[in-house]
Scaffold this active site. Sequence first.
Site, PDB file in Angstrom:
ATOM      1  N   HIS A 221       0.872  -1.186   0.000  1.00  0.00           N
ATOM      2  CA  HIS A 221       0.000   0.000   0.000  1.00  0.00           C
ATOM      3  C   HIS A 221       0.908   1.235   0.000  1.00  0.00           C
ATOM      4  CE1 HIS A 221      -3.989  -1.603   1.996  1.00  0.00           C
ATOM      5  NE2 HIS A 221      -4.172  -1.416   0.710  1.00  0.00           N
ATOM      6  N   CYS A 317      -2.776   3.298   8.902  1.00  0.00           N
ATOM      7  CA  CYS A 317      -3.942   2.608   8.334  1.00  0.00           C
ATOM      8  C   CYS A 317      -4.970   2.229   9.385  1.00  0.00           C
ATOM      9  CB  CYS A 317      -3.520   1.423   7.481  1.00  0.00           C
ATOM     10  SG  CYS A 317      -2.314   0.365   8.200  1.00  0.00           S
TER      11      CYS A 317
HETATM   12  N1  ARG Z   1      -4.267  -7.109   6.891  1.00  0.00           N
HETATM   13  C1  ARG Z   1      -4.605  -5.924   6.212  1.00  0.00           C
HETATM   14  C2  ARG Z   1      -4.514  -6.140   4.703  1.00  0.00           C
HETATM   15  O1  ARG Z   1      -3.600  -6.768   4.264  1.00  0.00           O
HETATM   16  C3  ARG Z   1      -3.733  -4.779   6.631  1.00  0.00           C
HETATM   17  C4  ARG Z   1      -4.080  -3.485   5.990  1.00  0.00           C
HETATM   18  C5  ARG Z   1      -3.182  -2.379   6.417  1.00  0.00           C
HETATM   19  N2  ARG Z   1      -3.536  -1.192   5.765  1.00  0.00           N
HETATM   20  C6  ARG Z   1      -2.710  -0.351   5.166  1.00  0.00           C
HETATM   21  N3  ARG Z   1      -3.220   0.696   4.612  1.00  0.00           N
HETATM   22  N4  ARG Z   1      -1.433  -0.558   5.092  1.00  0.00           N
HETATM   23  O2  ARG Z   1      -5.345  -5.718   3.954  1.00  0.00           O
END
Ligand code: ARG
Length: 323
Positions: A221, A317
């Site tokens: 991300h 997040c």
């Molecule tokens: N377990 C979640 C996923 O993989 C974690 C999300 C974390 N969010 C972020 N914006 N980095 O979707």
Amino acid sequence: MTSIVTKPEELTFSLPDLPAMPAPGRVLLVDPAYFDVEYVINPHMQDHVGNVDKTAARAQWEALRKAYERLGIDVHVLPGAEGLPDMVFSANQSLPCLVSADGSAGGSGGGFAGDSGAGFAGDSNKFQRAVVMSIMNASQRKAEVPYFEQYYRSIGYEILHLDAERTACFEGMGDALWHPGRAMLWGAYGFRSDLSAYEQITAMLGVPVIALELKDPSFYHLDTCLCILNEQTALIYPPAFTAEGLALIHALFDVVIEAPQDDALKRFAVNAVCPDGHHVLIQRGCDATNKALQHHGFEVMEFDTEEYIKSGGSVFCMKMLYW
Ligand code: ARG
């Protein structure tokens, strides 16, 4: 102004040319009652299925909630939902935005009124609040989105949907970050969002999108490798980006702070948040990164988010900043 910029040669504007946009003053959190690692959809989750300390996770989340309140930010908490262990990562299900009240965000050419001169002068009466709902990449997370849509609807947001025929996935503010103070979006693609999402968003909202391709699955991300601290300053983890992406970051920020690999990978240093342009809320122990932040005048506030790092997320997040 609508456009997608993927390399510095395509930049036809500079930031001061863009309409000003007020900062969001509210934070949306999701209660961690159902947070867990139940499946593996990113490399960080690999060894952690069933391995979350629920008591610690609640205490870590509470400390963040209290910190936002201490900073004078209006906090709203949505209940979690059973069977949706990642819903606590409230940055991912949506992209809130402001559109000028005299343009229609949903229509072609509406939205931010940069070229016509109407719109963004810092007067909140001129804006209306809208939100682009995500299309989650993983099937396990798709059912999270309607809970957020319902909340935004209840507080009067205009709800916008991407055309799912054209875009398979878009994970909200996991991958799309507003440039502070300006009607311009940074949008990443490659793992959780498609480039086509930004083609739709630039047309819907009338804002330029700086599109960055992500290269490393551990930094899946944008909010794991780009933390926008204020209008001039960004914290990044350089190896997550292409050469063109890095050139764009350097073209649009005066100061680019780099996090070392250990801080970025093990401690999610770049998944920090700077809600007021001064305080940086960050995972505990990012000593090298913190030194660099302090050198540039930022005040560091450390938190434990270890239980959430097991799931591939940290401070940024675990919240949504909205208007
Ligand atoms: N377990 C979640 C996923 O993989 C974690 C999300 C974390 N969010 C972020 N914006 N980095 O979707």
